[in-house]
Design a protein around this motif. Structure first.
Motif, mmCIF file in Angstrom:
data_model
loop_
_atom_site.group_PDB
_atom_site.id
_atom_site.type_symbol
_atom_site.label_atom_id
_atom_site.label_comp_id
_atom_site.label_asym_id
_atom_site.label_seq_id
_atom_site.Cartn_x
_atom_site.Cartn_y
_atom_site.Cartn_z
ATOM 1 N N MET A 51 0.828 -1.201 0.000
ATOM 2 C CA MET A 51 0.000 0.000 0.000
ATOM 3 C C MET A 51 0.866 1.256 0.000
ATOM 4 S SD MET A 51 -3.033 -1.112 2.661
ATOM 5 C CE MET A 51 -3.849 0.485 2.579
ATOM 6 N N THR A 52 2.008 1.180 0.662
ATOM 7 C CA THR A 52 2.917 2.327 0.713
ATOM 8 C C THR A 52 3.628 2.537 -0.623
ATOM 9 O OG1 THR A 52 3.300 1.978 3.084
ATOM 10 C CG2 THR A 52 4.916 3.320 1.895
ATOM 11 N N ILE A 110 4.459 -13.153 -5.188
ATOM 12 C CA ILE A 110 4.189 -12.547 -6.490
ATOM 13 C C ILE A 110 2.736 -12.118 -6.612
ATOM 14 C CG2 ILE A 110 3.926 -13.063 -8.952
ATOM 15 C CD1 ILE A 110 6.466 -14.630 -8.889
ATOM 16 N N CYS A 111 1.809 -12.980 -6.206
ATOM 17 C CA CYS A 111 0.378 -12.726 -6.451
ATOM 18 C C CYS A 111 -0.092 -11.397 -5.865
ATOM 19 C CB CYS A 111 -0.448 -13.895 -5.932
ATOM 20 S SG CYS A 111 -2.211 -13.768 -6.326
ATOM 21 N N ALA A 157 -1.457 -5.651 -6.597
ATOM 22 C CA ALA A 157 -1.269 -4.281 -6.115
ATOM 23 C C ALA A 157 -0.705 -3.385 -7.213
ATOM 24 C CB ALA A 157 -0.344 -4.278 -4.901
ATOM 25 N N TYR A 158 0.233 -3.913 -7.985
ATOM 26 C CA TYR A 158 0.816 -3.142 -9.089
ATOM 27 C C TYR A 158 -0.246 -2.802 -10.135
ATOM 28 C CZ TYR A 158 3.660 -1.926 -13.142
ATOM 29 O OH TYR A 158 4.176 -1.267 -14.238
ATOM 30 N N SER A 187 -5.484 2.549 -11.613
ATOM 31 C CA SER A 187 -6.003 3.739 -10.937
ATOM 32 C C SER A 187 -5.402 5.006 -11.533
ATOM 33 C CB SER A 187 -5.702 3.676 -9.437
ATOM 34 O OG SER A 187 -6.363 2.590 -8.828
ATOM 35 N N ASN A 188 -4.126 4.945 -11.872
ATOM 36 C CA ASN A 188 -3.484 6.119 -12.475
ATOM 37 C C ASN A 188 -4.033 6.400 -13.873
ATOM 38 O OD1 ASN A 188 -1.222 8.123 -12.150
ATOM 39 N ND2 ASN A 188 -0.599 7.178 -14.079
ATOM 40 N N TRP A 189 -4.277 5.355 -14.646
ATOM 41 C CA TRP A 189 -4.881 5.525 -15.974
ATOM 42 C C TRP A 189 -6.284 6.128 -15.861
ATOM 43 C CZ3 TRP A 189 -3.440 -0.071 -17.869
ATOM 44 C CH2 TRP A 189 -2.100 -0.090 -18.258
#
Length: 284
Positions: free
Chosen positions: A68-69, A204-205, A210-211, A217-219
């Motif tokens: 989250m950070t 990884i999952c 999160a990635y 969200s940025n898009w």
């Protein structure tokens, strides 16, 4: 006269009762011993299980906090200044409302830049977990070369460099030493995220989900400013893309580097056309 040594019915009854009492006592002792042994065996197992569960909970909580950070809009990588070609797509009329934005982003996630980023994140994570510097070096070079345009290269490399620089200052780990240490190195954003997640023993999952959440969200945020859209529509779009993100994550995790490729030609073209766009809010 009664014969000496002769067992009378009364004596036999007494002997029988005594025998039964002895057998019962022995049975009770055996049962209590079994219970005691069971307790001695089970209690440490329960304590171990509880300890393991507590440890797993602590690890999961730490992983959630760190993801989250690192992938928060407040983490200083400058993600807000890039649109991945969405700005040109809006001007060209390809994206004009929330529905067309969702369709565009779904394609990018499953068949375009999003999928490729996911593959690079997974393989960089595995290389870092194995402390395989040679494999990681190849992934770093491939990820930098795989961008379809100058601005897309700028977008992923500038964020990757910023991410690694902040990580080394605040969240340093041994895995980061596998990456090139000079500031001019071309480290793509998903590679940087994958290596740091591996260095902090994050699976990884969750790192992949999160990635994808952060990038999507940025898009959407870019779409909100460009179309424009309201905040409610932006949340509807993100909610609608949740299953798409899950599909993209699963596909990325199962893919090899040989599976890399993009089928979103219009989105790739948008990142090229954006370079010559007359009025721009974003760097890509």
């Amino acid at each position: 006269m009664r014969a000496v040594g002769m067992i009378t019915p009364r004596t036999l009854t007494v002997i029988t009762r005594a025998t039964i009492m002895t057998i019962t006592s022995m049975t009770i002792i055996a049962v209590m011993t079994t219970i005691a042994v069971t307790l001695i065996t089970v209690i440490p197992m329960l304590m171990t299980t509880n300890t393991d569960a507590t440890s797993r909970d602590a690890q999961e909580q730490a992983a959630l906090f760190r993801l989250m950070t690192w992938l928060s809009p407040s983490f200083p990588v400058g993600a807000f200044s890039y649109s991945s070609g969405i700005e040109w797509a809006v001007e060209a009329g390809d994206i004009k409302d929330v529905a067309s934005l969702q369709d565009w982003l779904a394609a990018m996630l499953t068949d375009g830049a999003g999928f490729c980023d996911g593959v690079f994140l997974c393989h960089s994570h595995r290389a870092a977990m194995d402390s395989n510097a040679d494999a990681l070096k190849e992934i770093v070079e491939l990820a930098a070369a795989f961008t379809p345009s100058r601005e897309r290269h700028l977008e992923t490399i500038s964020q990757g460099r910023a991410f690694v620089e902040i990580a080394r200052s605040a969240w340093n780990c041994e895995a980061l030493n596998l990456l090139p240490n000079d500031r001019a190195s071309d480290i793509a954003y998903p590679v940087a995220v994958g290596v740091l997640a591996a260095g902090h023993n994050i699976r990884i999952c969750p790192a992949l989900h999160a990635y994808f959440h952060a990038v999507t969200s940025n898009w959407i945020s870019a779409g909100v400013r460009l179309i424009p859209l309201g905040q409610t529509d932006s949340q509807r779009a993100l909610a609608a893309l949740e299953p798409v993100i899950a599909i993209a994550a699963d596909k990325s995790e199962r893919s090899t580097l040989d599976d890399l490729g993009s089928a979103t030609f219009r989105a790739d073209l948008a990142t090229m056309r954006h370079e010559a766009q007359y009025t721009r809010l974003f760097r890509s």
